[in-house]
Design a protein around this motif. Sequence first.
Motif, mmCIF file in Angstrom:
data_model
loop_
_atom_site.group_PDB
_atom_site.id
_atom_site.type_symbol
_atom_site.label_atom_id
_atom_site.label_comp_id
_atom_site.label_asym_id
_atom_site.label_seq_id
_atom_site.Cartn_x
_atom_site.Cartn_y
_atom_site.Cartn_z
ATOM 1 N N ARG A 1 0.832 -1.217 0.000
ATOM 2 C CA ARG A 1 0.000 0.000 0.000
ATOM 3 C C ARG A 1 0.862 1.262 0.000
ATOM 4 N NH1 ARG A 1 -3.188 1.119 4.006
ATOM 5 N NH2 ARG A 1 -2.353 -0.301 5.581
ATOM 6 N N ILE A 2 2.019 1.214 0.673
ATOM 7 C CA ILE A 2 2.944 2.351 0.634
ATOM 8 C C ILE A 2 3.475 2.539 -0.795
ATOM 9 C CG2 ILE A 2 5.262 3.056 1.373
ATOM 10 C CD1 ILE A 2 4.554 1.948 4.157
ATOM 11 N N ASP A 3 3.831 1.436 -1.444
ATOM 12 C CA ASP A 3 4.288 1.516 -2.839
ATOM 13 C C ASP A 3 3.212 2.111 -3.732
ATOM 14 O OD1 ASP A 3 6.633 0.314 -2.001
ATOM 15 O OD2 ASP A 3 6.108 -1.677 -2.776
ATOM 16 N N ALA A 4 1.983 1.664 -3.538
ATOM 17 C CA ALA A 4 0.866 2.142 -4.374
ATOM 18 C C ALA A 4 0.592 3.617 -4.151
ATOM 19 C CB ALA A 4 -0.383 1.309 -4.075
ATOM 20 N N ALA A 5 0.982 4.135 -2.978
ATOM 21 C CA ALA A 5 0.777 5.548 -2.675
ATOM 22 C C ALA A 5 1.848 6.439 -3.302
ATOM 23 C CB ALA A 5 0.748 5.756 -1.162
ATOM 24 N N GLY A 6 2.803 5.828 -4.019
ATOM 25 C CA GLY A 6 3.822 6.623 -4.707
ATOM 26 C C GLY A 6 5.031 6.947 -3.859
ATOM 27 N N VAL A 7 5.222 6.188 -2.782
ATOM 28 C CA VAL A 7 6.401 6.373 -1.928
ATOM 29 C C VAL A 7 7.497 5.433 -2.412
ATOM 30 C CG1 VAL A 7 7.294 6.123 0.429
ATOM 31 C CG2 VAL A 7 4.995 7.082 0.041
ATOM 32 N N GLU A 8 8.693 5.970 -2.557
ATOM 33 C CA GLU A 8 9.844 5.167 -2.983
ATOM 34 C C GLU A 8 10.485 4.535 -1.752
ATOM 35 O OE1 GLU A 8 14.118 5.875 -5.340
ATOM 36 O OE2 GLU A 8 12.609 7.464 -5.272
ATOM 37 N N ARG A 9 10.939 3.286 -1.874
ATOM 38 C CA ARG A 9 11.608 2.596 -0.760
ATOM 39 C C ARG A 9 13.042 2.278 -1.146
ATOM 40 N NH1 ARG A 9 9.989 -2.304 0.416
ATOM 41 N NH2 ARG A 9 8.381 -2.669 -1.165
ATOM 42 N N LEU A 10 13.924 2.349 -0.143
ATOM 43 C CA LEU A 10 15.354 2.243 -0.426
ATOM 44 C C LEU A 10 16.058 1.595 0.759
ATOM 45 C CD1 LEU A 10 17.796 3.109 -2.164
ATOM 46 C CD2 LEU A 10 17.643 5.345 -1.089
ATOM 47 N N ALA A 11 16.897 0.592 0.488
ATOM 48 C CA ALA A 11 17.602 -0.138 1.547
ATOM 49 C C ALA A 11 19.022 0.373 1.742
ATOM 50 C CB ALA A 11 17.649 -1.626 1.214
ATOM 51 N N ILE A 12 19.424 0.511 3.006
ATOM 52 C CA ILE A 12 20.814 0.681 3.403
ATOM 53 C C ILE A 12 21.045 -0.303 4.557
ATOM 54 C CG2 ILE A 12 20.962 3.065 2.621
ATOM 55 C CD1 ILE A 12 20.601 4.006 5.483
ATOM 56 N N THR A 13 22.283 -0.450 4.999
ATOM 57 C CA THR A 13 22.582 -1.472 6.005
ATOM 58 C C THR A 13 23.369 -0.881 7.159
ATOM 59 O OG1 THR A 13 22.753 -3.128 4.230
ATOM 60 C CG2 THR A 13 23.630 -3.738 6.383
ATOM 61 N N LEU A 14 22.869 -1.084 8.388
ATOM 62 C CA LEU A 14 23.649 -0.790 9.585
ATOM 63 C C LEU A 14 23.451 -1.966 10.542
ATOM 64 C CD1 LEU A 14 25.425 1.411 10.998
ATOM 65 C CD2 LEU A 14 23.404 1.935 12.351
ATOM 66 N N HIS A 15 24.544 -2.662 10.847
ATOM 67 C CA HIS A 15 24.472 -3.814 11.739
ATOM 68 C C HIS A 15 24.498 -3.330 13.190
ATOM 69 C CE1 HIS A 15 24.553 -6.505 8.455
ATOM 70 N NE2 HIS A 15 25.844 -6.417 8.183
ATOM 71 N N ILE A 16 23.367 -3.437 13.842
ATOM 72 C CA ILE A 16 23.191 -2.876 15.182
ATOM 73 C C ILE A 16 23.859 -3.770 16.206
ATOM 74 C CG2 ILE A 16 21.476 -2.080 16.858
ATOM 75 C CD1 ILE A 16 19.529 -2.162 14.293
ATOM 76 N N GLY A 17 24.629 -3.160 17.109
ATOM 77 C CA GLY A 17 25.310 -3.904 18.159
ATOM 78 C C GLY A 17 24.566 -3.812 19.479
ATOM 79 N N ALA A 18 24.928 -4.668 20.418
ATOM 80 C CA ALA A 18 24.297 -4.655 21.743
ATOM 81 C C ALA A 18 24.613 -3.368 22.495
ATOM 82 C CB ALA A 18 24.754 -5.859 22.554
ATOM 83 N N GLY A 19 25.615 -2.633 22.032
ATOM 84 C CA GLY A 19 25.932 -1.344 22.639
ATOM 85 C C GLY A 19 24.768 -0.373 22.596
ATOM 86 N N THR A 20 23.818 -0.608 21.712
ATOM 87 C CA THR A 20 22.649 0.268 21.624
ATOM 88 C C THR A 20 21.865 0.267 22.932
ATOM 89 O OG1 THR A 20 20.762 0.857 20.228
ATOM 90 C CG2 THR A 20 21.057 -1.473 20.701
ATOM 91 N N PHE A 21 22.006 -0.781 23.757
ATOM 92 C CA PHE A 21 21.284 -0.872 25.020
ATOM 93 C C PHE A 21 22.087 -0.333 26.199
ATOM 94 C CE2 PHE A 21 19.723 -4.713 22.618
ATOM 95 C CZ PHE A 21 18.518 -4.130 22.233
ATOM 96 N N GLY B 1 13.636 4.499 11.139
ATOM 97 C CA GLY B 1 14.439 4.084 12.279
ATOM 98 C C GLY B 1 15.651 4.970 12.515
ATOM 99 N N THR B 2 16.074 5.010 13.767
ATOM 100 C CA THR B 2 17.241 5.812 14.140
ATOM 101 C C THR B 2 18.512 5.266 13.502
ATOM 102 O OG1 THR B 2 17.494 4.494 16.159
ATOM 103 C CG2 THR B 2 16.235 6.547 16.331
ATOM 104 N N THR B 3 18.556 3.958 13.213
ATOM 105 C CA THR B 3 19.766 3.404 12.596
ATOM 106 C C THR B 3 19.935 3.924 11.181
ATOM 107 O OG1 THR B 3 18.581 1.396 11.916
ATOM 108 C CG2 THR B 3 19.730 1.342 14.022
ATOM 109 N N ALA B 4 18.837 3.984 10.419
ATOM 110 C CA ALA B 4 18.906 4.540 9.071
ATOM 111 C C ALA B 4 19.309 6.005 9.128
ATOM 112 C CB ALA B 4 17.570 4.368 8.361
#
Length: 344
Positions: A191-211, A253-256
Amino acid sequence: MGSGLKLAEFDFDLPPERIAQAPASPRDAARLLRVGADLRDAFVRDLPAVLRPGDVLVYNDTRVLKARLIGRRGAAKIETTLHKMEAPDLWRAFAKGAKRLKLGDRIDYAPDFFAIVEAKDEDVRLRFSCAGPALMAALERHGAMPLPPYIKRAAPDAADERDYQTVFAAKDGAVAASTAGLHFTPDLLARIDAAGVERLAITLHIGAGTFLPVKTENVEDHPMHAEWGEISAAAAARIEKARADGRRIVALGTTALRLLETVAQADGRVRAWAGETRLFCLPGFPFRVVDALFTNFHLPKSTLFMLVCAFAGTERMKNAYAHAIASGYRFFSYGDASLIERTP
């Protein structure tokens, strides 16, 4: 960056019962607080109408490893949680009972799967009996999901193996979920795609340090943990095209967000990049790329609450969080979500 920022400035009263112990079902039934010129209550399933045609929704495609391992050193039970890869067969790990471990100790996880303690300080370094894809396969067989300490159960259950992985998960490497992504379903994405929103992937490997809690009174003194990330040339080009067209970049997300702002040049341009980031966003941080942020509700005095305060203003976010608490929103990894517009 702001100077003299005190930890107490990022504190607020959060009743323990507001910390979600299980996700909404279905995932997109979670509540959504829109934080803009005013506050508006909605649901995650409303996103196709809330986002604008032409927006670029940038998400993190990291996949959570089953990084919690229970093994034996002789008769002693040893629990380890991997948190940072240093080589294809070498990981840093937090260990319960670490004081009893010595250099050279062998921890057996299965008849054909073990690790040797190679170093020990505030954590331990484990050299495994296999490497790369073979190690990933061994973790999948013998490990468990590394749930946050705020989710109170003795061990992850079968539902957590499904619930603590996003629909975007593609690249092995995280030991914590990109929890904003936990709200999304294939139907919502369609439904997001149909609404004309573009989606894009990047990568951040989250560590346990986030806690890890912030323990320094002056928050700038907090040693931010390092996490590995990557933005491809194709992804960077699409972000640049969107910015040239005047379209919004919405970080899922905060990681992105942290990865995009790590890579941003002084003029806001984004280039292909791979490496480690220790970016710590505090009030006064000059955001250059991200226009809006979709994120969960974070804990008091956490680096992530500091990040949303930097993005949208401390008083504004304290007011938003007070509204969320009074209105029964659920917090943290399995909780509800917010869509925050950046303060101009």
